[in-house]
Design a protein around this motif. Structure first.
Motif, PDB file in Angstrom:
ATOM      1  N   ALA A 105       0.789  -1.442  -0.215  1.00 45.33           N
ATOM      2  CA  ALA A 105       0.090  -0.213  -0.004  1.00 45.33           C
ATOM      3  C   ALA A 105       0.935   1.227  -0.060  1.00 45.33           C
ATOM      4  O   ALA A 105       0.662   2.243  -0.750  1.00 45.33           O
ATOM      5  CB  ALA A 105      -0.956  -0.011   1.166  1.00 45.33           C
ATOM      6  N   PHE A 106       1.852   1.304   0.760  1.00 47.14           N
ATOM      7  CA  PHE A 106       2.960   2.358   0.941  1.00 47.14           C
ATOM      8  C   PHE A 106       3.576   2.510  -0.594  1.00 47.14           C
ATOM      9  O   PHE A 106       3.476   3.728  -0.960  1.00 47.14           O
ATOM     10  CB  PHE A 106       4.001   2.068   1.632  1.00 47.14           C
ATOM     11  CG  PHE A 106       5.291   2.982   1.643  1.00 47.14           C
ATOM     12  CD1 PHE A 106       5.127   4.207   2.156  1.00 47.14           C
ATOM     13  CD2 PHE A 106       6.192   2.700   1.085  1.00 47.14           C
ATOM     14  CE1 PHE A 106       6.229   5.311   2.191  1.00 47.14           C
ATOM     15  CE2 PHE A 106       7.615   3.386   0.959  1.00 47.14           C
ATOM     16  CZ  PHE A 106       7.342   4.434   1.407  1.00 47.14           C
ATOM     17  N   TRP A 107       3.864   1.694  -1.061  1.00 43.82           N
ATOM     18  CA  TRP A 107       4.609   1.751  -2.567  1.00 43.82           C
ATOM     19  C   TRP A 107       3.511   2.429  -3.563  1.00 43.82           C
ATOM     20  O   TRP A 107       3.804   3.312  -4.442  1.00 43.82           O
ATOM     21  CB  TRP A 107       5.166   0.273  -3.000  1.00 43.82           C
ATOM     22  CG  TRP A 107       5.476   0.687  -4.524  1.00 43.82           C
ATOM     23  CD1 TRP A 107       5.032   0.058  -5.712  1.00 43.82           C
ATOM     24  CD2 TRP A 107       6.851   1.328  -4.657  1.00 43.82           C
ATOM     25  NE1 TRP A 107       6.154   0.422  -6.632  1.00 43.82           N
ATOM     26  CE2 TRP A 107       7.192   1.147  -6.065  1.00 43.82           C
ATOM     27  CE3 TRP A 107       7.873   1.969  -4.005  1.00 43.82           C
ATOM     28  CZ2 TRP A 107       8.134   1.635  -6.644  1.00 43.82           C
ATOM     29  CZ3 TRP A 107       8.898   2.590  -4.860  1.00 43.82           C
ATOM     30  CH2 TRP A 107       8.945   2.389  -6.187  1.00 43.82           C
ATOM     31  N   GLN A 108       2.274   1.844  -3.558  1.00 36.62           N
ATOM     32  CA  GLN A 108       1.294   2.320  -4.364  1.00 36.62           C
ATOM     33  C   GLN A 108       0.928   3.894  -4.342  1.00 36.62           C
ATOM     34  O   GLN A 108       0.663   4.747  -5.041  1.00 36.62           O
ATOM     35  CB  GLN A 108       0.124   1.512  -4.160  1.00 36.62           C
ATOM     36  CG  GLN A 108       0.115  -0.114  -4.915  1.00 36.62           C
ATOM     37  CD  GLN A 108      -1.165  -0.652  -4.640  1.00 36.62           C
ATOM     38  OE1 GLN A 108      -1.625  -0.864  -3.481  1.00 36.62           O
ATOM     39  NE2 GLN A 108      -1.689  -1.157  -5.704  1.00 36.62           N
ATOM     40  N   GLY A 114      -6.354   6.640   1.381  1.00 39.14           N
ATOM     41  CA  GLY A 114      -6.612   5.381   1.263  1.00 39.14           C
ATOM     42  C   GLY A 114      -6.888   4.741   2.409  1.00 39.14           C
ATOM     43  O   GLY A 114      -6.592   5.112   3.546  1.00 39.14           O
ATOM     44  N   GLY A 115      -7.626   3.496   2.635  1.00 37.24           N
ATOM     45  CA  GLY A 115      -8.056   2.774   3.813  1.00 37.24           C
ATOM     46  C   GLY A 115      -6.650   2.436   4.720  1.00 37.24           C
ATOM     47  O   GLY A 115      -7.073   2.222   5.539  1.00 37.24           O
ATOM     48  N   HIS A 116      -5.880   1.948   4.038  1.00 38.59           N
ATOM     49  CA  HIS A 116      -4.869   1.515   4.669  1.00 38.59           C
ATOM     50  C   HIS A 116      -4.328   2.525   5.571  1.00 38.59           C
ATOM     51  O   HIS A 116      -3.588   2.074   6.747  1.00 38.59           O
ATOM     52  CB  HIS A 116      -3.508   1.094   3.979  1.00 38.59           C
ATOM     53  CG  HIS A 116      -3.745  -0.275   3.025  1.00 38.59           C
ATOM     54  ND1 HIS A 116      -4.121  -1.459   3.463  1.00 38.59           N
ATOM     55  CD2 HIS A 116      -4.357  -0.510   1.759  1.00 38.59           C
ATOM     56  CE1 HIS A 116      -4.468  -2.357   2.577  1.00 38.59           C
ATOM     57  NE2 HIS A 116      -4.565  -1.755   1.525  1.00 38.59           N
ATOM     58  N   VAL A 117      -4.381   3.823   5.524  1.00 39.69           N
ATOM     59  CA  VAL A 117      -3.872   4.665   6.403  1.00 39.69           C
ATOM     60  C   VAL A 117      -4.413   4.784   7.659  1.00 39.69           C
ATOM     61  O   VAL A 117      -3.818   5.249   8.749  1.00 39.69           O
ATOM     62  CB  VAL A 117      -4.023   6.227   5.629  1.00 39.69           C
ATOM     63  CG1 VAL A 117      -3.705   7.385   6.616  1.00 39.69           C
ATOM     64  CG2 VAL A 117      -3.373   6.522   4.427  1.00 39.69           C
TER      65      VAL A 117
END
Length: 403
Positions: free
Chosen positions: A129-132, A245-248
């Motif tokens: 997710a970080f890379w995206q 993004g939701g991963h945050v």
């Protein structure tokens, strides 16, 4: 466009079906909404949908859920917005809550290797997710500097409001340093089109209501502290700070519930891994947490509270901004500030990756496992298949050859 008035039942059932098949995260959800609601059912025209999507991109919170809430609001007012949210969220919320309740009976039977592999899976998903987000949101030199500053600040300054401070500073920096960006062509399709938003000259009241909890919760916690108030504040503030993004939301919820000792790190990581397998919004992770938090004496009520509170900021923001869409889209300062915020939230994930790596990476094979898993995620195989196959493969390897 289909201009016929929809019943709330129809809105609920339609979004319930979408919630059952909405695998793949926000990007896939938005494509699904477009194919079903716009192309097939013609609830809105193309220009209206892209305008809603453009607005959701600048608001904090879960983008796909806010788009669904906006569509329900446009079609049938406040109740239509609630029915759209409930239908889309219910399948994933039930699955995550059931996982938490069922997991209570088997949690103590799982060995350390099981949780170690789960932790590595969570680390891999966050790295991906970080890379995206890095390649999508950060393009200027000052953004990389701000990204690193944000990560270092969060890591070295362990205070309750550090993430809020970072995002606020990033917004100011972006407002001064960011280049003016034109909105993507996809959002400007038919720029003369107007949203048929429900006219509400007092919609700004919803924005006032959105801000008030930031002042009220500290007072409640000061005069009448409780797990319920603390948790509701944690869900609300975390959801209000999610950009990009939701991963945050992972580092935000981790700080609110794991760092405070309300939920163990192992249970938290297991829930975050499980939410990758279910359809619907990533924010349904809150349903899992609600089943584990001692908010009240009723587990069912706890699940309902956690599942709803994390989406409340989205309702307030949609109701408070949608009638002012055309004005908001003309404010260049919003887009400039957002460039700074985007860099900061990528920095939050970078800090989380470093912290997780310190705890989760034990041996060289762990690094190899993470690299392989990220590569497989990049190949765009079904996420559930990648996670299951890699989990069992590495779990078997560790059980029989290492530990």
């Amino acid at each position: 466009m289909n201009t016929a008035k929809l019943t709330n039942y129809h809105i609920f059932i339609t979004f319930l079906k979408l919630g059952c098949i909405g695998f793949g995260g926000p990007a896939a959800h938005l494509v699904l909404f477009h194919n079903i609601l716009i192309k097939k059912m013609r609830w809105l025209d193309e220009a209206q949908y892209y305008q809603i999507l453009a607005l959701a991109q600048i608001l904090p919170g879960p983008t796909s859920s806010q788009v669904g809430i906006s569509i329900g609001y446009l079609k049938n007012g406040y109740l239509g917005a609630f029915c759209a949210w409930l239908g889309f969220t219910l399948p994933s919320a039930l699955l995550m809550a059931s996982s938490a309740l069922f997991g209570q009976y088997i949690f103590n039977t799982l060995n350390n290797i099981f949780f170690h592999v789960i932790q590595l899976i969570v680390l891999s998903v966050v790295v991906w997710a970080f890379w995206q987000m890095l390649t999508t949101l950060c393009h200027q030199f000052w953004q990389y500097i701000l990204l690193i500053f944000s990560a270092v600040f969060i890591y070295t300054v362990p205070m309750a409001m550090n993430q809020f401070i970072v995002i606020f500073i990033a917004a100011l920096v972006g407002g001064f340093l960011a280049k003016e960006q034109h909105q993507k062509e996809i959002f400007l399709k038919d720029s003369e089109a107007k949203l048929t938003a429900i006219k509400n000259s007092k919609a700004y009241i919803w924005l006032f209501i959105f801000i008030m909890p930031f002042f009220c919760f500290p007072l409640f916690n000061h005069f009448s502290p409780s797990v319920l108030i603390q948790s509701v504040e944690g869900f609300y503030q975390s959801a209000s700070l999610v950009f990009g993004g939701g991963h945050v939301i992972l580092p935000l919820l981790h700080q609110e519930f794991v760092s405070t000792g309300l939920i163990s790190n192992d249970k938290f990581d297991l829930g975050y891994a499980l939410v990758q397998f279910v359809p619907g919004p990533l924010f349904s992770f809150s349903s899992y947490l609600g089943a584990l938090l001692p908010l009240t004496s009723s587990v069912t009520l706890n699940i309902i509270i956690a599942s709803f509170i994390i989406f409340v900021p989205s309702f307030f923001l949609v109701f408070g901004t949608l009638p002012y869409w055309s004005w908001l889209m003309r404010q260049k300062i919003i887009y400039k500030s957002l460039q700074g915020i985007n860099a900061a939230v990528v920095g939050l994930l970078l800090c989380l990756i470093y912290q997780m790596s310190e705890k989760y990476i034990i041996q060289s094979t762990d690094i190899i496992f993470v690299i392989i898993l990220i590569f497989l995620l990049k190949m765009k195989f079904p996420v559930w298949l990648v996670l299951l196959s890699t989990f069992f493969t590495y779990y078997f390897y560790l059980n029989h050859y290492i530990m």
